[in-house]
Motif scaffolding. Structure first.
Motif, PDB file in Angstrom:
ATOM      1  N   ARG A  65       3.485  20.695  22.349  1.00 45.74           N
ATOM      2  CA  ARG A  65       2.846  20.409  23.120  1.00 45.74           C
ATOM      3  C   ARG A  65       1.154  20.129  23.353  1.00 45.74           C
ATOM      4  N   GLU A  66       0.919  21.049  22.364  1.00 47.01           N
ATOM      5  CA  GLU A  66      -0.749  20.892  22.127  1.00 47.01           C
ATOM      6  C   GLU A  66      -1.900  19.724  21.634  1.00 47.01           C
ATOM      7  N   VAL A  67      -0.609  18.910  21.023  1.00 49.13           N
ATOM      8  CA  VAL A  67      -1.580  17.499  20.114  1.00 49.13           C
ATOM      9  C   VAL A  67      -1.608  16.423  20.614  1.00 49.13           C
ATOM     10  N   PRO A  68      -2.776  15.576  20.567  1.00 50.22           N
ATOM     11  CA  PRO A  68      -2.385  14.652  20.959  1.00 50.22           C
ATOM     12  C   PRO A  68      -1.828  13.877  20.584  1.00 50.22           C
ATOM     13  N   GLY A  69      -1.148  12.496  21.179  1.00 50.86           N
ATOM     14  CA  GLY A  69      -0.758  11.027  20.293  1.00 50.86           C
ATOM     15  C   GLY A  69      -0.944  10.519  19.742  1.00 50.86           C
ATOM     16  N   PRO A  70      -0.764  10.415  18.506  1.00 50.17           N
ATOM     17  CA  PRO A  70      -1.789   9.545  16.960  1.00 50.17           C
ATOM     18  C   PRO A  70      -2.746   8.650  17.490  1.00 50.17           C
ATOM     19  N   GLU A  71      -2.005   7.409  18.599  1.00 54.77           N
ATOM     20  CA  GLU A  71      -2.734   6.244  19.727  1.00 54.77           C
ATOM     21  C   GLU A  71      -4.980   7.243  20.267  1.00 54.77           C
ATOM     22  N   HIS A  72      -4.424   8.483  19.958  1.00 50.66           N
ATOM     23  CA  HIS A  72      -5.495   9.185  20.631  1.00 50.66           C
ATOM     24  C   HIS A  72      -6.486   9.650  19.240  1.00 50.66           C
ATOM     25  N   LEU A  73      -6.462   9.603  18.207  1.00 52.66           N
ATOM     26  CA  LEU A  73      -6.480  10.070  16.511  1.00 52.66           C
ATOM     27  C   LEU A  73      -7.467   9.068  16.365  1.00 52.66           C
ATOM     28  N   ALA A  74      -8.844   9.154  15.769  1.00 50.17           N
ATOM     29  CA  ALA A  74      -9.063   8.021  14.482  1.00 50.17           C
ATOM     30  C   ALA A  74     -10.099   8.534  13.167  1.00 50.17           C
ATOM     31  N   PRO A  75      -9.934   7.814  12.389  1.00 47.56           N
ATOM     32  CA  PRO A  75     -10.915   9.092  11.069  1.00 47.56           C
ATOM     33  C   PRO A  75     -12.464   8.287  11.535  1.00 47.56           C
ATOM     34  N   ARG A  76     -13.413   9.876  10.757  1.00 47.43           N
ATOM     35  CA  ARG A  76     -14.275   9.558  11.083  1.00 47.43           C
ATOM     36  C   ARG A  76     -14.386   8.952   9.600  1.00 47.43           C
ATOM     37  N   SER A 132       2.344  17.703   5.374  1.00 47.78           N
ATOM     38  CA  SER A 132       1.823  16.778   4.587  1.00 47.78           C
ATOM     39  C   SER A 132       2.203  15.196   4.886  1.00 47.78           C
ATOM     40  N   ALA A 133       3.849  15.052   5.585  1.00 44.85           N
ATOM     41  CA  ALA A 133       4.217  14.363   6.164  1.00 44.85           C
ATOM     42  C   ALA A 133       3.994  13.418   7.511  1.00 44.85           C
ATOM     43  N   GLY A 134       3.441  14.189   8.195  1.00 44.60           N
ATOM     44  CA  GLY A 134       2.771  13.833   9.614  1.00 44.60           C
ATOM     45  C   GLY A 134       1.148  13.418   9.449  1.00 44.60           C
ATOM     46  N   ALA A 135       0.556  14.330   7.859  1.00 44.58           N
ATOM     47  CA  ALA A 135      -0.413  13.492   7.909  1.00 44.58           C
ATOM     48  C   ALA A 135      -1.002  12.455   7.691  1.00 44.58           C
ATOM     49  N   ALA A 136       0.845  11.723   6.397  1.00 45.99           N
ATOM     50  CA  ALA A 136       0.831  10.651   5.593  1.00 45.99           C
ATOM     51  C   ALA A 136       1.362   9.634   6.663  1.00 45.99           C
ATOM     52  N   TYR A 137       1.602   9.993   7.530  1.00 42.42           N
ATOM     53  CA  TYR A 137       2.013   9.157   8.911  1.00 42.42           C
ATOM     54  C   TYR A 137       0.785   8.853   9.479  1.00 42.42           C
ATOM     55  N   LEU A 138      -0.055   9.402   9.996  1.00 42.39           N
ATOM     56  CA  LEU A 138      -1.145   9.157  10.793  1.00 42.39           C
ATOM     57  C   LEU A 138      -2.046   8.232   9.561  1.00 42.39           C
ATOM     58  N   ALA A 139      -2.347   8.493   8.594  1.00 41.04           N
ATOM     59  CA  ALA A 139      -2.639   7.628   7.705  1.00 41.04           C
ATOM     60  C   ALA A 139      -2.169   6.504   7.236  1.00 41.04           C
ATOM     61  N   ALA A 140      -0.900   6.470   7.112  1.00 39.51           N
ATOM     62  CA  ALA A 140      -0.150   5.157   6.899  1.00 39.51           C
ATOM     63  C   ALA A 140      -0.757   3.819   8.366  1.00 39.51           C
ATOM     64  N   ARG A 141      -0.245   4.596   9.334  1.00 44.66           N
ATOM     65  CA  ARG A 141      -1.153   4.286  10.729  1.00 44.66           C
ATOM     66  C   ARG A 141      -2.165   3.445  10.590  1.00 44.66           C
ATOM     67  N   TRP A 142      -2.960   3.874   9.854  1.00 46.66           N
ATOM     68  CA  TRP A 142      -4.629   3.255  10.495  1.00 46.66           C
ATOM     69  C   TRP A 142      -4.314   2.395   9.269  1.00 46.66           C
ATOM     70  N   GLU A 143      -4.054   2.255   8.441  1.00 52.42           N
ATOM     71  CA  GLU A 143      -4.773   1.369   6.226  1.00 52.42           C
ATOM     72  C   GLU A 143      -3.245   0.255   6.980  1.00 52.42           C
ATOM     73  N   ARG A 144      -2.096   0.564   7.908  1.00 48.83           N
ATOM     74  CA  ARG A 144      -1.413  -0.790   8.668  1.00 48.83           C
ATOM     75  C   ARG A 144      -2.836  -1.894  10.182  1.00 48.83           C
ATOM     76  N   ARG A 145      -3.587  -0.578  10.414  1.00 49.22           N
ATOM     77  CA  ARG A 145      -4.650  -1.315  11.410  1.00 49.22           C
ATOM     78  C   ARG A 145      -5.024  -1.739  10.531  1.00 49.22           C
ATOM     79  N   VAL A 146      -5.982  -1.601   9.952  1.00 42.56           N
ATOM     80  CA  VAL A 146      -7.131  -1.466   9.358  1.00 42.56           C
ATOM     81  C   VAL A 146      -6.985  -3.584   8.496  1.00 42.56           C
ATOM     82  N   THR A 198       0.834  -1.157  -0.064  1.00 41.69           N
ATOM     83  CA  THR A 198       0.039   0.173  -0.154  1.00 41.69           C
ATOM     84  C   THR A 198       0.825   1.011   0.030  1.00 41.69           C
ATOM     85  N   ILE A 199       0.854   2.113  -1.052  1.00 40.71           N
ATOM     86  CA  ILE A 199       1.158   3.724  -0.868  1.00 40.71           C
ATOM     87  C   ILE A 199       0.812   4.399  -0.771  1.00 40.71           C
TER      88      ILE A 199
END
Length: 344
Positions: free
Chosen positions: A297-308, A257-271, A161-162
């Protein structure tokens, strides 16, 4: 040994991060497409040394085109977005490029429309200038064949998956099209900001959007919507969370954009844990330090985020939405210009 720094910059690092997730990390990714496009135009006789190449850019492509022009003895004129900072502008000017900044505006949509209109004015006044048309010309796909070969050589294409920001579509679309020559089942996951017409998010406003380059307020002919299996729309704060996690966990300092892609990549691997996921990091994070990373310091860890998970673009909402695109055609607002296929 390389003859020019642009040649060295065109080779990305392939970094294994989390289990099953690999980062394709560039210092400035569009050097790949600009170099190949300029070489192709020179070989074809469309342009010659000494000619002037012109285009609009929010930053990465401006640097890439200036390097390619420096490499091949060409003049470069950039109509620059308001997101082009002083550091980059100074580099461009020293490289020999003419930089024409757009007046400040609170709207990236207005900024983009004005830039394109200004390019067209320049061409009417200077008909011998060559417009690189990074948003519309399929020659920008050419540079991604060697990158696809690298991924194929190191990882193969089975259960692959790319993931990456869409932007003009040349990077993600090019990689997928070339990899699918070996395996048509290579999956392509696109990442978009809100406020972008390309995949139908123009009705959702993100007040903090500064993820320049991966979205658009105008139709891009380089985006072949039928290449994409899944789409993620990621807002500023979620993208920042992904970027901070990428730096904190893996020491990779990359753009939003890499941060957004990393977030999406983690989710796709989880799926689907059976698939190996490669995501693109198109540039470094330096231009986002003051406006974004200083707020780490304001942002949560990615483990606390999930897409709608949504079934239609009409259902999307910040901070993060995901949809099975299923290689569908372009939405009406993004289909004003016919799409193009990867150049051969």
């Amino acid at each position: 040994m390389d003859d020019h720094i642009a040649d060295a910059l065109s080779r990305p690092a392939l970094l294994r991060l989390d289990d099953g997730i690999t980062c394709l990390r560039f210092e400035t990714m569009k050097v790949v497409s600009a170099l190949a496009a300029v070489r192709h135009l020179l070989d074809r006789g469309t342009i010659a040394p000494g000619d002037t190449l012109v285009d609009s850019s929010s930053g990465i492509y401006a640097h890439a085109l200036a390097l390619a022009c420096h490499r091949y003895g060409l003049r470069c004129h950039i109509v620059a977005s308001t997101t082009v900072d002083r550091t980059l502008r100074t580099q461009l000017e020293i490289l020999g490029a003419t930089v024409e900044p757009m007046p400040p505006t609170p709207s990236l949509k207005l900024d983009q429309n004005r830039r394109v209109a200004r390019v067209q004015e320049i061409l009417r006044a200077n008909p011998r200038h060559h417009w690189m048309r990074q948003y519309h010309d399929d020659i920008h796909y050419l540079g991604y064949r060697p990158i696809a070969d690298l991924v194929h050589r190191e990882l193969g294409t089975g259960d692959l998956t790319i993931v990456g920001g869409v932007g003009t579509g040349a990077s993600t679309g090019g990689l997928a099209s070339y990899l699918r020559e070996s395996d048509p089942d290579v999956r392509l996951v696109g990442v978009q900001p809100f406020d972008s017409v390309t995949f139908g998010s123009e009705h959702v406003h993100d007040p903090d959007i500064i993820i320049a380059g991966i979205g658009s307020s105008i139709p891009f002919a380089n985006v072949v919507h039928e290449f994409y299996d899944t789409m993620h729309w990621v807002g500023f704060h979620a993208a920042l969370a992904g970027g901070v996690a990428l730096l904190r966990g893996h020491a990779v300092f990359a753009g939003l954009s890499a941060g957004a892609a990393y977030l999406a990549a983690r989710w796709e691997r989880r799926v689907d844990p059976s698939r190996q996921v490669v995501f693109l990091a198109a540039d470094t994070g330096h231009r986002y330090v003051e406006a974004a990373y200083s707020r780490h310091r304001e942002v949560p860890g990615p483990e606390h985020l999930a897409p709608r998970q949504i079934a239609s673009p009409a259902d999307m909402a910040p901070p993060w939405s995901r949809m099975d695109w299923d290689r569908a055609p372009a939405p009406a607002a993004a289909s004003a210009v016919d799409g193009v296929r990867a150049a051969s």
